[in-house]
Motif scaffolding. Structure first.
Motif, PDB file in Angstrom:
ATOM      1  N   ILE A 144       0.843  -1.189   0.000  1.00  0.00           N
ATOM      2  CA  ILE A 144       0.000   0.000   0.000  1.00  0.00           C
ATOM      3  C   ILE A 144       0.879   1.240   0.000  1.00  0.00           C
ATOM      4  O   ILE A 144       1.799   1.358   0.824  1.00  0.00           O
ATOM      5  CB  ILE A 144      -0.915   0.019   1.245  1.00  0.00           C
ATOM      6  CG1 ILE A 144      -1.781  -1.240   1.306  1.00  0.00           C
ATOM      7  CG2 ILE A 144      -1.775   1.282   1.268  1.00  0.00           C
ATOM      8  CD1 ILE A 144      -2.494  -1.421   2.637  1.00  0.00           C
ATOM      9  N   ILE A 145       0.605   2.164  -0.917  1.00  0.00           N
ATOM     10  CA  ILE A 145       1.251   3.472  -0.912  1.00  0.00           C
ATOM     11  C   ILE A 145       0.345   4.443  -0.172  1.00  0.00           C
ATOM     12  O   ILE A 145      -0.855   4.524  -0.454  1.00  0.00           O
ATOM     13  CB  ILE A 145       1.499   3.983  -2.348  1.00  0.00           C
ATOM     14  CG1 ILE A 145       2.474   3.067  -3.076  1.00  0.00           C
ATOM     15  CG2 ILE A 145       2.024   5.414  -2.335  1.00  0.00           C
ATOM     16  CD1 ILE A 145       2.701   3.457  -4.528  1.00  0.00           C
ATOM     17  N   SER A 146       0.908   5.188   0.777  1.00  0.00           N
ATOM     18  CA  SER A 146       0.105   6.131   1.551  1.00  0.00           C
ATOM     19  C   SER A 146       0.982   7.235   2.136  1.00  0.00           C
ATOM     20  O   SER A 146       2.094   6.953   2.609  1.00  0.00           O
ATOM     21  CB  SER A 146      -0.618   5.412   2.693  1.00  0.00           C
ATOM     22  OG  SER A 146      -1.266   6.337   3.556  1.00  0.00           O
ATOM     23  N   PRO A 147       0.482   8.470   2.144  1.00  0.00           N
ATOM     24  CA  PRO A 147       1.211   9.530   2.850  1.00  0.00           C
ATOM     25  C   PRO A 147       1.182   9.327   4.366  1.00  0.00           C
ATOM     26  O   PRO A 147       1.948   9.955   5.091  1.00  0.00           O
ATOM     27  CB  PRO A 147       0.469  10.810   2.442  1.00  0.00           C
ATOM     28  CG  PRO A 147      -0.900  10.343   2.071  1.00  0.00           C
ATOM     29  CD  PRO A 147      -0.727   8.981   1.485  1.00  0.00           C
ATOM     30  N   GLU A 148       0.287   8.435   4.819  1.00  0.00           N
ATOM     31  CA  GLU A 148       0.173   8.117   6.246  1.00  0.00           C
ATOM     32  C   GLU A 148       0.794   6.759   6.564  1.00  0.00           C
ATOM     33  O   GLU A 148       0.370   6.070   7.505  1.00  0.00           O
ATOM     34  CB  GLU A 148      -1.305   8.124   6.655  1.00  0.00           C
ATOM     35  CG  GLU A 148      -2.005   9.454   6.447  1.00  0.00           C
ATOM     36  CD  GLU A 148      -1.534  10.516   7.430  1.00  0.00           C
ATOM     37  OE1 GLU A 148      -1.022  10.141   8.504  1.00  0.00           O
ATOM     38  OE2 GLU A 148      -1.665  11.707   7.125  1.00  0.00           O
ATOM     39  N   ALA A 149       1.821   6.387   5.798  1.00  0.00           N
ATOM     40  CA  ALA A 149       2.436   5.067   5.982  1.00  0.00           C
ATOM     41  C   ALA A 149       2.958   4.852   7.398  1.00  0.00           C
ATOM     42  O   ALA A 149       2.852   3.754   7.948  1.00  0.00           O
ATOM     43  CB  ALA A 149       3.559   4.868   4.963  1.00  0.00           C
ATOM     44  N   ALA A 150       3.517   5.891   8.009  1.00  0.00           N
ATOM     45  CA  ALA A 150       4.036   5.743   9.375  1.00  0.00           C
ATOM     46  C   ALA A 150       2.918   5.427  10.361  1.00  0.00           C
ATOM     47  O   ALA A 150       3.081   4.593  11.263  1.00  0.00           O
ATOM     48  CB  ALA A 150       4.768   7.015   9.793  1.00  0.00           C
ATOM     49  N   LYS A 151       1.770   6.075  10.190  1.00  0.00           N
ATOM     50  CA  LYS A 151       0.630   5.797  11.066  1.00  0.00           C
ATOM     51  C   LYS A 151       0.044   4.417  10.785  1.00  0.00           C
ATOM     52  O   LYS A 151      -0.388   3.715  11.712  1.00  0.00           O
ATOM     53  CB  LYS A 151      -0.433   6.882  10.903  1.00  0.00           C
ATOM     54  CG  LYS A 151       0.004   8.245  11.432  1.00  0.00           C
ATOM     55  CD  LYS A 151      -1.097   9.281  11.261  1.00  0.00           C
ATOM     56  CE  LYS A 151      -0.662  10.642  11.795  1.00  0.00           C
ATOM     57  NZ  LYS A 151      -1.704  11.684  11.603  1.00  0.00           N
ATOM     58  N   LEU A 152       0.017   4.023   9.505  1.00  0.00           N
ATOM     59  CA  LEU A 152      -0.434   2.671   9.175  1.00  0.00           C
ATOM     60  C   LEU A 152       0.491   1.634   9.795  1.00  0.00           C
ATOM     61  O   LEU A 152       0.034   0.616  10.340  1.00  0.00           O
ATOM     62  CB  LEU A 152      -0.470   2.485   7.659  1.00  0.00           C
ATOM     63  CG  LEU A 152      -1.751   2.893   6.938  1.00  0.00           C
ATOM     64  CD1 LEU A 152      -1.538   2.864   5.427  1.00  0.00           C
ATOM     65  CD2 LEU A 152      -2.920   1.994   7.326  1.00  0.00           C
ATOM     66  N   PHE A 153       1.797   1.891   9.733  1.00  0.00           N
ATOM     67  CA  PHE A 153       2.772   0.983  10.344  1.00  0.00           C
ATOM     68  C   PHE A 153       2.479   0.811  11.835  1.00  0.00           C
ATOM     69  O   PHE A 153       2.456  -0.314  12.356  1.00  0.00           O
ATOM     70  CB  PHE A 153       4.185   1.529  10.134  1.00  0.00           C
ATOM     71  CG  PHE A 153       5.274   0.682  10.731  1.00  0.00           C
ATOM     72  CD1 PHE A 153       5.924  -0.272   9.969  1.00  0.00           C
ATOM     73  CD2 PHE A 153       5.664   0.837  12.058  1.00  0.00           C
ATOM     74  CE1 PHE A 153       6.941  -1.056  10.510  1.00  0.00           C
ATOM     75  CE2 PHE A 153       6.665   0.069  12.613  1.00  0.00           C
ATOM     76  CZ  PHE A 153       7.310  -0.887  11.835  1.00  0.00           C
ATOM     77  N   ALA A 154       2.239   1.921  12.518  1.00  0.00           N
ATOM     78  CA  ALA A 154       1.951   1.860  13.952  1.00  0.00           C
ATOM     79  C   ALA A 154       0.662   1.089  14.216  1.00  0.00           C
ATOM     80  O   ALA A 154       0.572   0.339  15.209  1.00  0.00           O
ATOM     81  CB  ALA A 154       1.856   3.271  14.521  1.00  0.00           C
ATOM     82  N   PHE A 155      -0.334   1.234  13.342  1.00  0.00           N
ATOM     83  CA  PHE A 155      -1.584   0.501  13.523  1.00  0.00           C
ATOM     84  C   PHE A 155      -1.360  -1.000  13.384  1.00  0.00           C
ATOM     85  O   PHE A 155      -1.813  -1.792  14.226  1.00  0.00           O
ATOM     86  CB  PHE A 155      -2.626   0.973  12.505  1.00  0.00           C
ATOM     87  CG  PHE A 155      -3.886   0.164  12.513  1.00  0.00           C
ATOM     88  CD1 PHE A 155      -4.808   0.312  13.534  1.00  0.00           C
ATOM     89  CD2 PHE A 155      -4.142  -0.761  11.520  1.00  0.00           C
ATOM     90  CE1 PHE A 155      -5.983  -0.451  13.565  1.00  0.00           C
ATOM     91  CE2 PHE A 155      -5.302  -1.531  11.533  1.00  0.00           C
ATOM     92  CZ  PHE A 155      -6.222  -1.370  12.556  1.00  0.00           C
TER      93      PHE A 155
END
Length: 297
Positions: A144-155
């Motif tokens: 998944i490409i996302s500008p919120e990748a860091a938050k997705l990682f934490a989730f």
């Protein structure tokens, strides 16, 4: 090292929006070899190995990532899991009969607007004895490409209990909830979309067969087959009709959560093979350069 007790056992399905769903369905059915299991509410469902669906294709004004589904551990109840999501700050909704094959699921929208569905069981049938097309073994992972990748990682790590297994230059991060090197790959870029969907093949011979089928059906291989650094999977990539990248892979690293490392393989360049940051130059450890003029020798 964090305890390995993820709430999910694997990626169950991916739903995609297509501008030409009939063409997309034909690719997944006739080229990749999935079985069409039905259509409902404008969505077409396609299956591997007897699950009601692994891929869902819906009509959309532009290609889109609709949602992803993860199967929960047997001991987790939907209502309690929904409360856990709420406690973590995510609105969760329990849905009944929202799609064929899944009687009940929990749906939520995560960081970056990524929609997750979590389910306990999916209806199954016996898979075809003589599948058509490439016929992968299973749906393995997605990126998944996302500008919120860091938050997705934490989730994935803090809420779902996934383990980090590698990254590429601090840009792409790999996580798993089982023994596969990765079940999801998160790429931090301004765009919001699927980077690729990955299907596991039987062996290297199937890589050759798949490349021949793709060529014969007018679907050129974009990259590979070659061996990645992170995960060491032998992988080839092509586009579906909506330009969603499809990975076909074998020989992915096997993660040993009790040790926080990967099972040794002859092609590993170091032992033990522990999670690390790989340089972009090791996207292929074979370093194959197809700009070489083979005609001139």
């Amino acid at each position: 090292m964090a305890e390995f007790n993820p709430k999910t056992v694997g990626l169950g399905y991916v739903a995609l929006g297509s501008t030409d769903p009939a063409r997309a369905v034909a690719h997944y059915r006739d080229v990749l070899g999935l079985t069409e299991t039905g259509s409902e509410g404008g969505a077409t469902y396609l299956s591997l190995c007897g699950a009601h669906h692994d891929i869902v294709v819906t009509k959309a004004s532009e290609k889109s990532f609709v949602h992803q589904g993860y199967q929960l551990r047997e001991d987790i109840e939907l209502a309690g899991f929904a409360r856990e999501l709420e406690a973590a700050g995510f609105a969760a909704q329990i849905k009944s009969d929202s799609q064929p094959g899944v009687a009940k699921l929990v749906e939520m929208v995560g960081p970056g607007g990524v929609t997750f569905q979590f389910y306990k069981e999916m209806a199954r049938t016996v898979s075809p004895a003589t599948p058509a097309g490439i016929a992968p073994l299973r749906l393995g992972h997605m990126a998944i490409i996302s500008p919120e990748a860091a938050k997705l990682f934490a989730f994935y790590r803090d809420v779902l209990g996934f383990h980090y297994t590698d990254d590429i230059a601090g840009l792409a991060f790999f996580l798993t909830c089982n023994r596969d090197h990765h079940v999801v790959n998160l790429v931090g870029l301004p765009d919001s979309r699927v980077h690729h969907i990955a299907f596991e093949l039987r062996d290297g011979g199937d890589q050759v067969r798949a490349a021949d089928i793709l060529s014969r059906t007018g679907n050129p291989t974009l990259w590979g087959p070659s061996r990645h650094g992170a995960g060491h999977n032998l992988a080839g990539y092509h586009h579906d009709p909506d330009k969603v990248m499809i990975e076909l892979y074998t020989q992915m690293d096997v993660y040993l959560p009790a040790l926080g490392q990967h099972e040794p393989r002859p092609w590993h360049g170091e032992y033990p093979m522990v999670p690390k940051s790989w340089p972009i130059e090791k996207m292929s450890i074979w370093a194959t350069a197809f700009d070489f003029n083979i005609a001139m020798g």
